[in-house]
Design an enzyme around this catalytic site. Sequence first.
Site, PDB file in Angstrom:
ATOM      1  N   ARG A 167      51.925  66.899  83.488  1.00 33.78           N
ATOM      2  CA  ARG A 167      51.349  67.935  84.360  1.00 33.78           C
ATOM      3  C   ARG A 167      51.044  67.311  85.716  1.00 33.78           C
ATOM      4  O   ARG A 167      50.419  66.237  85.785  1.00 33.78           O
ATOM      5  CB  ARG A 167      50.065  68.501  83.749  1.00 33.78           C
ATOM      6  CG  ARG A 167      49.517  69.710  84.488  1.00 33.78           C
ATOM      7  CD  ARG A 167      50.351  70.948  84.222  1.00 33.78           C
ATOM      8  NE  ARG A 167      50.202  71.417  82.855  1.00 33.78           N
ATOM      9  CZ  ARG A 167      50.963  72.367  82.315  1.00 33.78           C
ATOM     10  NH1 ARG A 167      51.927  72.932  83.031  1.00 33.78           N
ATOM     11  NH2 ARG A 167      50.788  72.749  81.067  1.00 33.78           N
TER      12      ARG A 167
ATOM     13  N   GLN B 265      59.313  78.059  87.150  1.00 32.86           N
ATOM     14  CA  GLN B 265      59.204  78.268  85.705  1.00 32.86           C
ATOM     15  C   GLN B 265      58.627  79.630  85.345  1.00 32.86           C
ATOM     16  O   GLN B 265      58.803  80.085  84.218  1.00 32.86           O
ATOM     17  CB  GLN B 265      58.398  77.133  85.062  1.00 32.86           C
ATOM     18  CG  GLN B 265      56.904  77.352  84.915  1.00 32.86           C
ATOM     19  CD  GLN B 265      56.127  77.291  86.215  1.00 32.86           C
ATOM     20  OE1 GLN B 265      56.672  76.936  87.264  1.00 32.86           O
ATOM     21  NE2 GLN B 265      54.862  77.618  86.167  1.00 32.86           N
TER      22      GLN B 265
ATOM     23  N   CYS C  77      59.972  77.233  79.129  1.00 33.61           N
ATOM     24  CA  CYS C  77      60.399  77.216  80.527  1.00 33.61           C
ATOM     25  C   CYS C  77      61.132  75.928  80.895  1.00 33.61           C
ATOM     26  O   CYS C  77      62.163  75.961  81.579  1.00 33.61           O
ATOM     27  CB  CYS C  77      59.203  77.430  81.446  1.00 33.61           C
ATOM     28  SG  CYS C  77      57.798  76.346  81.126  1.00 33.61           S
TER      29      CYS C  77
ATOM     30  N   ARG D 118      60.766  81.179  68.196  1.00 33.10           N
ATOM     31  CA  ARG D 118      61.885  80.412  68.751  1.00 33.10           C
ATOM     32  C   ARG D 118      62.681  79.627  67.715  1.00 33.10           C
ATOM     33  O   ARG D 118      63.909  79.580  67.774  1.00 33.10           O
ATOM     34  CB  ARG D 118      61.373  79.451  69.840  1.00 33.10           C
ATOM     35  CG  ARG D 118      60.967  80.147  71.114  1.00 33.10           C
ATOM     36  CD  ARG D 118      60.401  79.149  72.106  1.00 33.10           C
ATOM     37  NE  ARG D 118      59.831  79.827  73.270  1.00 33.10           N
ATOM     38  CZ  ARG D 118      58.941  79.278  74.077  1.00 33.10           C
ATOM     39  NH1 ARG D 118      58.506  78.044  73.850  1.00 33.10           N
ATOM     40  NH2 ARG D 118      58.465  79.957  75.109  1.00 33.10           N
TER      41      ARG D 118
ATOM     42  N   THR E 196      49.203  92.474  82.402  1.00 30.27           N
ATOM     43  CA  THR E 196      48.301  92.015  83.464  1.00 30.27           C
ATOM     44  C   THR E 196      48.262  90.494  83.598  1.00 30.27           C
ATOM     45  O   THR E 196      47.533  89.965  84.429  1.00 30.27           O
ATOM     46  CB  THR E 196      46.872  92.534  83.212  1.00 30.27           C
ATOM     47  OG1 THR E 196      46.433  92.089  81.918  1.00 30.27           O
ATOM     48  CG2 THR E 196      46.833  94.057  83.245  1.00 30.27           C
ATOM     49  N   GLY E 197      49.064  89.783  82.788  1.00 32.91           N
ATOM     50  CA  GLY E 197      49.118  88.324  82.870  1.00 32.91           C
ATOM     51  C   GLY E 197      50.115  87.858  83.920  1.00 32.91           C
ATOM     52  O   GLY E 197      50.838  88.656  84.528  1.00 32.91           O
TER      53      GLY E 197
ATOM     54  N   SER F  55      50.740  76.217  87.024  1.00 38.80           N
ATOM     55  CA  SER F  55      50.920  77.621  86.620  1.00 38.80           C
ATOM     56  C   SER F  55      51.506  77.724  85.227  1.00 38.80           C
ATOM     57  O   SER F  55      51.466  78.791  84.609  1.00 38.80           O
ATOM     58  CB  SER F  55      51.796  78.374  87.623  1.00 38.80           C
ATOM     59  OG  SER F  55      52.975  77.650  87.914  1.00 38.80           O
ATOM     60  N   GLY F  56      52.044  76.613  84.708  1.00 38.64           N
ATOM     61  CA  GLY F  56      52.474  76.592  83.319  1.00 38.64           C
ATOM     62  C   GLY F  56      51.319  76.813  82.360  1.00 38.64           C
ATOM     63  O   GLY F  56      51.520  77.194  81.206  1.00 38.64           O
TER      64      GLY F  56
ATOM     65  N   VAL G 111      52.981  86.143  83.680  1.00 39.32           N
ATOM     66  CA  VAL G 111      54.390  86.424  83.384  1.00 39.32           C
ATOM     67  C   VAL G 111      54.645  87.924  83.399  1.00 39.32           C
ATOM     68  O   VAL G 111      55.687  88.381  83.883  1.00 39.32           O
ATOM     69  CB  VAL G 111      54.798  85.808  82.035  1.00 39.32           C
ATOM     70  CG1 VAL G 111      56.241  86.204  81.672  1.00 39.32           C
ATOM     71  CG2 VAL G 111      54.682  84.285  82.082  1.00 39.32           C
TER      72      VAL G 111
ATOM     73  N   HIS H 100      58.569  73.864  88.058  1.00 32.84           N
ATOM     74  CA  HIS H 100      58.656  72.606  87.317  1.00 32.84           C
ATOM     75  C   HIS H 100      59.825  71.773  87.845  1.00 32.84           C
ATOM     76  O   HIS H 100      60.870  72.309  88.216  1.00 32.84           O
ATOM     77  CB  HIS H 100      58.907  72.870  85.834  1.00 32.84           C
ATOM     78  CG  HIS H 100      57.741  73.471  85.101  1.00 32.84           C
ATOM     79  ND1 HIS H 100      56.487  73.596  85.649  1.00 32.84           N
ATOM     80  CD2 HIS H 100      57.653  73.978  83.831  1.00 32.84           C
ATOM     81  CE1 HIS H 100      55.671  74.147  84.745  1.00 32.84           C
ATOM     82  NE2 HIS H 100      56.362  74.386  83.648  1.00 32.84           N
TER      83      HIS H 100
END
Length: 345
Positions: free
Chosen positions: A240, A322, A133, A102, A12-13, A163-164, A15, A247
């Site tokens: 930002r 992004q 991203c 990562r 529901t997020g 939106s990042g 991404v 981006h």
Amino acid sequence: MRKFNVAVVGATGAVGEELFRVMEAYDFPINNLIPLASAKSAGNKVEYKNKDYTVLQLTETVFEENEVDIAFFSAGGSISEKFAKYAVEAGAVVIDNTSHFRMNPNVPLVVPEVNPEDIGKWKETGIIANPNCSTIQMVLSLKPLDELYGIKRVDVSTYQAVSGAGKLGMEELVKQMQAFFAFKLDDAKKEAFAHQIALNVIPQIDVPQPNGFTKEEMKMINETQKIMHKQMQIAATCVRVPVLRSHSETITVTFEDGVEVDVEKTREALDNFENVEVIDDLENNQYPMPIISTDTDTTFVGRIRKDNYCDNVLHYFNVADQVRVGAATNSVRIALKWIEMESHI
């Protein structure tokens, strides 16, 4: 083609929602779709290919109960840390969109157009990590340049959309702009960002590090070196800006000593690289911008020019959505490449 049981953690997020759109666009081979979220969101519906799916609560047993083959994680690092192992134990490959895995040396960090061969390392942990991203769109442009001339150093400044910071970031910009037009900007809330973002730029993304860079900047540095298997020098400044989505990056590349940059060869190398498109006609006001890249799966490059003083230095501008290129699309491309590689074993 075999079809797969696919789970989306964080369904529901922002991404998660984009993952459904991208999977539909790519006609992903899904047998059963299992949207997963917190207990708060469980029971909600998500739509995929005109069919409603009920969001299930993320639990330790849900992957095994639903025989999940592929699990996309996009619900935050702490969620991945706690639940990814249960997906792996259930036999799924985890494609993780958070920063948690990562830099784990046993977890491949993949941009399929750049280092697809690393996907084969997934069996060590059952996990494939999706890069930051800003890193993804940058390495998509760096790879063909490194192949052409050999990169020695990269200096990058980013102009990162709100939106990042998720839905809260987008809502904060919109509400602050509404407050500005109502002459009430001084009363507008500042929750997603430390400072007012409307009509402003903020030269800090993520927390400070001891070396004076931020965590976001160090992600770009460390991840780029890991993906490209090259300890090139990199410096990043992440900013930002009051843009809703996509981006932008200003990138300066220093090539190996003795290289003389040919701008036309550079344009050709970039334009011929998979999922990269050159828009570069300054006289006619044509160059990449967020309004061009938003809702696309392409990384756009323009303002390509040789340095005035050093023959081995190149400058250019790089823009991508992004949420798609930098998250959902790259994840789906990883999964499709994984399917392709596994089918040949």
